[in-house]
Design a protein around this motif. Structure first.
Motif, PDB file in Angstrom:
ATOM      1  N   HIS A   2       0.850  -1.074   0.038  1.00  0.00           N
ATOM      2  CA  HIS A   2       0.003   0.030  -0.040  1.00  0.00           C
ATOM      3  C   HIS A   2       0.990   1.350  -0.004  1.00  0.00           C
ATOM      4  N   LEU A   3       1.914   1.320   0.978  1.00  0.00           N
ATOM      5  CA  LEU A   3       2.714   2.419   0.968  1.00  0.00           C
ATOM      6  C   LEU A   3       3.481   2.681  -0.370  1.00  0.00           C
ATOM      7  N   LYS A   6       0.896   3.993  -2.939  1.00  0.00           N
ATOM      8  CA  LYS A   6       0.645   5.502  -2.789  1.00  0.00           C
ATOM      9  C   LYS A   6       1.810   6.181  -3.272  1.00  0.00           C
ATOM     10  N   GLN A   7       2.963   5.972  -2.824  1.00  0.00           N
ATOM     11  CA  GLN A   7       4.160   6.698  -3.338  1.00  0.00           C
ATOM     12  C   GLN A   7       4.371   7.021  -4.524  1.00  0.00           C
ATOM     13  N   ILE A   9       2.195   6.504  -7.038  1.00  0.00           N
ATOM     14  CA  ILE A   9       0.765   7.260  -7.620  1.00  0.00           C
ATOM     15  C   ILE A   9       1.287   8.902  -7.237  1.00  0.00           C
ATOM     16  N   SER A  10       1.959   9.209  -6.161  1.00  0.00           N
ATOM     17  CA  SER A  10       2.183  10.410  -5.784  1.00  0.00           C
ATOM     18  C   SER A  10       3.305  11.164  -6.911  1.00  0.00           C
ATOM     19  N   VAL A 181      -4.975  -3.466  -3.859  1.00  0.00           N
ATOM     20  CA  VAL A 181      -4.406  -2.017  -4.062  1.00  0.00           C
ATOM     21  C   VAL A 181      -5.129  -1.576  -5.526  1.00  0.00           C
ATOM     22  N   LEU A 184      -6.650   1.782  -5.277  1.00  0.00           N
ATOM     23  CA  LEU A 184      -5.981   3.134  -5.300  1.00  0.00           C
ATOM     24  C   LEU A 184      -5.834   3.651  -6.880  1.00  0.00           C
ATOM     25  N   GLU A 187      -8.901   4.656  -8.479  1.00  0.00           N
ATOM     26  CA  GLU A 187      -9.295   6.228  -7.839  1.00  0.00           C
ATOM     27  C   GLU A 187      -8.210   7.224  -8.563  1.00  0.00           C
ATOM     28  N   PHE A 188      -7.055   6.612  -8.891  1.00  0.00           N
ATOM     29  CA  PHE A 188      -6.484   7.581  -9.822  1.00  0.00           C
ATOM     30  C   PHE A 188      -7.024   7.660 -11.193  1.00  0.00           C
TER      31      PHE A 188
END
Length: 203
Positions: A2-3, A6-7, A9-10, A181, A184, A187-188
């Motif tokens: 997950h981390l 998320k990273q 995607i950021s 995941v 995520l 959502e993107f």
């Protein structure tokens, strides 16, 4: 997982906002047993620093052009020409400010674990590279020309939003257990370019 997602995607979101495409994910693997025995860290690694801390006030396109010039001027290839044992030493504190991040806390990487979730002998280093290619008029022309003979969705010269989405789709769906995941990623996929610009302020 997950981390990491998320990273990723950021990072991709920022690159989209900066109008960057054609990047990749580099994965380095360091074997603690072999690498430490050969003293690879002390004898063959060097710090490449193009000194880009003075460009924050420039606009997006000027900043990318300036970074490219600084990288060429610094000449990272020249490090390979130095005699063994004469490379500038790695700064001991280079990862101190990031030591609380799981991505950097093991000598700048992620310590692997075995099937029982116990520490193993590999350190993984992950990084998005080749982040200096803007989607400019030349790349738009390349997209048009290549789309004539190839599937336009499969060539590298596509707009940053499409490139980022394709990059994330490939990376995330390559993960074991990616099902947890995928929300995520979905959502993107619903995020527009305008949403990205509103969510991320300029430097």
């Amino acid at each position: 997982r997950h981390l990491f997602v998320k990273q990723l995607i950021s990072d991709v979101t920022l690159l989209i906002k900066l109008n960057i495409m054609d990047y990749s994910l580099l994965i380095g693997i360091h074997d603690l047993n072999k690498g430490n025995a050969a003293k690879l860290r002390d004898t063959t690694l060097a710090m490449f620093d193009p000194q880009t801390t003075d460009i924050h006030q420039l606009n997006r396109l000027t900043r990318a052009h300036t970074i490219r010039k600084k990288v060429v001027h610094t000449d990272p290839v020249a490090l390979d020409a130095l005699p063994q044992g004469t490379l500038p030493p790695l700064p001991e504190s280079m990862f101190q400010e990031l030591r609380h991040s799981m991505f950097y806390r093991e000598d700048g990487g992620i310590l692997s674990t075995d099937k029982d979730d116990c520490p193993a002998q590999l350190i993984y280093y992950l990084g998005v590279i080749d982040i200096l290619t803007p989607y400019n008029a030349l790349k738009r022309a390349e997209h048009v020309v290549k789309s004539v003979v190839h599937d336009g969705s499969q060539i590298s010269a596509v707009n940053p939003r499409k490139y980022g989405l394709r990059f994330l789709n490939f990376m995330i769906r390559s993960l074991d257990g990616c099902e947890d995941v995928l929300p995520l990623l979905e959502e993107f996929e619903r995020t527009t370019f305008q949403d990205i610009c509103r969510q991320h302020r300029p430097f």
